[in-house]
Write an enzyme that holds these catalytic residues in place. Structure first.
Site, PDB file in Angstrom:
ATOM      1  N   LYS A   1       2.652 -15.265   3.090  1.00 34.90           N
ATOM      2  CA  LYS A   1       2.939 -16.041   1.875  1.00 34.90           C
ATOM      3  C   LYS A   1       4.444 -16.304   1.866  1.00 34.90           C
ATOM      4  O   LYS A   1       5.177 -15.933   0.943  1.00 34.90           O
ATOM      5  CB  LYS A   1       2.467 -15.255   0.631  1.00 34.90           C
ATOM      6  CG  LYS A   1       2.547 -16.009  -0.680  1.00 34.90           C
ATOM      7  CD  LYS A   1       1.525 -17.133  -0.833  1.00 34.90           C
ATOM      8  CE  LYS A   1       1.780 -17.915  -2.114  1.00 34.90           C
ATOM      9  NZ  LYS A   1       0.926 -19.110  -2.239  1.00 34.90           N
TER      10      LYS A   1
ATOM     11  N   ASP B   1     -12.842  -8.770   3.840  1.00 30.06           N
ATOM     12  CA  ASP B   1     -14.037  -8.698   2.977  1.00 30.06           C
ATOM     13  C   ASP B   1     -14.638 -10.095   2.849  1.00 30.06           C
ATOM     14  O   ASP B   1     -15.852 -10.277   2.917  1.00 30.06           O
ATOM     15  CB  ASP B   1     -13.692  -8.174   1.566  1.00 30.06           C
ATOM     16  CG  ASP B   1     -13.915  -6.670   1.436  1.00 30.06           C
ATOM     17  OD1 ASP B   1     -13.727  -5.959   2.438  1.00 30.06           O
ATOM     18  OD2 ASP B   1     -14.286  -6.216   0.327  1.00 30.06           O
TER      19      ASP B   1
ATOM     20  N   TYR C   1       0.830  -1.212   0.000  1.00 30.26           N
ATOM     21  CA  TYR C   1       0.000   0.000   0.000  1.00 30.26           C
ATOM     22  C   TYR C   1       0.865   1.263   0.000  1.00 30.26           C
ATOM     23  O   TYR C   1       0.462   2.296  -0.516  1.00 30.26           O
ATOM     24  CB  TYR C   1      -0.882   0.036   1.254  1.00 30.26           C
ATOM     25  CG  TYR C   1      -2.224  -0.631   1.107  1.00 30.26           C
ATOM     26  CD1 TYR C   1      -2.323  -1.998   0.887  1.00 30.26           C
ATOM     27  CD2 TYR C   1      -3.398   0.109   1.200  1.00 30.26           C
ATOM     28  CE1 TYR C   1      -3.557  -2.601   0.763  1.00 30.26           C
ATOM     29  CE2 TYR C   1      -4.636  -0.497   1.076  1.00 30.26           C
ATOM     30  CZ  TYR C   1      -4.706  -1.850   0.860  1.00 30.26           C
ATOM     31  OH  TYR C   1      -5.927  -2.447   0.740  1.00 30.26           O
TER      32      TYR C   1
ATOM     33  N   ASP D   1      -6.833  -6.856   4.024  1.00 29.85           N
ATOM     34  CA  ASP D   1      -7.903  -6.171   3.286  1.00 29.85           C
ATOM     35  C   ASP D   1      -8.794  -7.204   2.602  1.00 29.85           C
ATOM     36  O   ASP D   1     -10.025  -7.173   2.711  1.00 29.85           O
ATOM     37  CB  ASP D   1      -7.268  -5.239   2.241  1.00 29.85           C
ATOM     38  CG  ASP D   1      -8.317  -4.492   1.432  1.00 29.85           C
ATOM     39  OD1 ASP D   1      -9.273  -3.981   2.035  1.00 29.85           O
ATOM     40  OD2 ASP D   1      -8.185  -4.448   0.188  1.00 29.85           O
TER      41      ASP D   1
ATOM     42  N   ASP E   1      -3.284 -18.239   0.776  1.00 32.15           N
ATOM     43  CA  ASP E   1      -4.224 -18.977  -0.091  1.00 32.15           C
ATOM     44  C   ASP E   1      -4.980 -20.028   0.713  1.00 32.15           C
ATOM     45  O   ASP E   1      -6.201 -20.173   0.615  1.00 32.15           O
ATOM     46  CB  ASP E   1      -3.505 -19.578  -1.312  1.00 32.15           C
ATOM     47  CG  ASP E   1      -2.198 -20.289  -0.974  1.00 32.15           C
ATOM     48  OD1 ASP E   1      -1.746 -20.216   0.185  1.00 32.15           O
ATOM     49  OD2 ASP E   1      -1.625 -20.934  -1.878  1.00 32.15           O
TER      50      ASP E   1
HETATM   51  C1  IPM Z   1     -10.582  -0.724   3.524  1.00 32.14           C
HETATM   52  C2  IPM Z   1     -10.691  -0.149   2.148  1.00 32.14           C
HETATM   53  C3  IPM Z   1      -9.446   0.679   1.860  1.00 32.14           C
HETATM   54  C4  IPM Z   1      -8.239  -0.227   1.927  1.00 32.14           C
HETATM   55  C5  IPM Z   1      -9.475   1.455   0.529  1.00 32.14           C
HETATM   56  C6  IPM Z   1     -10.718   2.298   0.394  1.00 32.14           C
HETATM   57  C7  IPM Z   1      -8.237   2.277   0.345  1.00 32.14           C
HETATM   58  O1  IPM Z   1     -10.880  -1.150   1.204  1.00 32.14           O
HETATM   59  O2  IPM Z   1     -10.528   0.055   4.490  1.00 32.14           O
HETATM   60  O3  IPM Z   1     -10.569  -1.943   3.663  1.00 32.14           O
HETATM   61  O4  IPM Z   1      -7.908  -0.908   0.948  1.00 32.14           O
HETATM   62  O5  IPM Z   1      -7.611  -0.273   2.977  1.00 32.14           O
HETATM   63 MN    MN Z   2     -11.103  -3.125   2.039  1.00 31.25          MN
END
Ligand code: IPM
Ligand code: MN
Length: 357
Positions: free
Chosen positions: A189, A249, A142, A245, A221
């Site tokens: 990884k 999700d 990042y 990240d 993975d």
């Molecule tokens: C999160 C979001 C952010 C990230 C984006 C919006 C930059 O997806 O907070 O998870 O990737 O960290």
């Molecule tokens: Mn995110």
């Protein structure tokens, strides 16, 4: 207790959901006799439109001076479809994370029993899952150097980690593991990446300081697969910025929806509390967004930033009671949810307020 709270609604549904986070804070202040003083600031697309800068200096100064920050969401479809845009909303979020030193992102996968049937995964696979992710937030690919050559035939993002960056997040995760079921899984990884080999080495060293915590190392993975196969096997999960990240999700589907997951970004200064969901421009301004992730972010703020455990519980219980009473926003409803139980953002927020004791 007197505290200064900065609200940064950001973009898209950010405004709608932080409105309810703020109302919940106001209700808690009144019921528990605290004084919360609010200020507001802009960030992201909203800030680019107003000032040309996704993180105006004024926002950063207000953030540094506050005791805690409640953030909404960031992003706009306009930029997603235009990869060449140099100034982007997300830069605001990344910069504030860096500037405030928010290196630890805590993402609890809080599974309300009432939502076992909101997930596409089987209830018997999900029941009893309780995971706390520690996602490293100010390093990794990042923040590494970004390059693109002039004729656009090559691009690169540098993935890097310093030892101290791994050490400090690992310690935070181990401390948390001690207060939970004393199990920690570090995800990397290391079979391919040098950064991951350093990560694993450092985690092994820190693990030696916590002999009471059982440590497991897992490749990303494999972890992505295990998370949906048997989420109950995880307790504290420690991982790097990009892996965290993506994994969180994925893990949001255990809790039923992205609209349910709150997060706390902490470091050495002001804490930053935000849902893990994005700006959802497709439903912005339509009273459809789920305000619960923002409200649960407030619970994390009360607990972590202010040490107000009873107040934090009051918020989490109000959310649980709202769900027990059958109220749902569209994202956590399913085909058997009665139509009159599906609420908009404002009506859902109002229900939670009514359940705060
Ligand atoms: C999160 C979001 C952010 C990230 C984006 C919006 C930059 O997806 O907070 O998870 O990737 O960290
Ligand atoms: Mn995110």
């Amino acid at each position: 207790m007197k505290r200064n709270i900065l609200i940064i609604p950001g973009d898209g549904i950010g405004q709608e959901v932080t409105t309810w986070g703020k109302q919940v804070l106001e209700s808690i202040a009144q019921k528990y006799n605290h004084e919360f003083v609010f200020d507001e600031a802009i960030m992201g697309h909203t800030a680019i439109e107003a000032t040309g800068d996704p993180l105006p200096q004024e926002t950063l100064e207000k953030a540094k001076a506050s005791d805690a920050i409640l953030f909404g969401a960031i992003g706009h479809a306009k930029y997603d479809n235009d990869p060449s845009a140099k100034v982007r909303p997300e830069q605001g979020l990344l910069k504030i994370r860096k500037e405030l030193g928010l290196y630890a992102n805590l993402r609890p996968i809080l599974l309300f029993d009432e939502l076992l049937d909101a997930s596409s995964l089987k209830p018997e696979v999900l029941r009893g899952t309780d995971i706390l992710f520690f996602r490293e937030l100010t390093g990794d690919v990042y923040f590494g150097e970004k390059k693109r050559n002039e004729d656009n035939t090559f691009a690169s993002d540098l993935m890097n980690y310093h030892r101290y960056e791994v050490e400090r997040i690992a310690r935070k995760a181990y401390e948390a593991a001690r207060t939970r079921s004393k199990k920690l899984c570090s995800v990397d990884k290391a079979n391919v990446l040098e950064t991951s080999r350093l990560w694993r080495e450092v985690v092994q060293e820190i693990a030696a300081e916590y002999p009471d915590v059982e440590t497991e190392h897992m490749f990303i993975d494999n972890a992505a697969m295990q998370l949906v196969k048997n989420p109950k096997k995880f307790d504290v999960v420690l991982t790097a910025n990009l892996f965290g990240d993506i994994l969180t999700d994925e893990a949001s589907q255990i809790a039923g929806s992205m609209g349910m997951l709150a997060s706390a970004s902490i470091g050495d200064g002001t804490g930053f509390f935000e849902p893990i969901h994005g700006s959802a421009h497709d439903i912005a301004g339509q009273n459809k967004a789920n305000p619960l992730a923002s409200i649960l972010s407030v619970a994390l703020m009360l607990d972590i930033a202010f040490g107000l455990q009873d107040e934090a519980k009051a918020v989490t219980s109000a959310v649980a009671d709202t769900l027990k009473a059958g109220w749902r926003t569209g994202d956590i409803a399913n085909s058997s949810t009665p139509q009159d139980k599906i609420l908009g953002t404002n009506e859902m927020g109002q229900k939670v307020l009514e359940f705060i004791k």
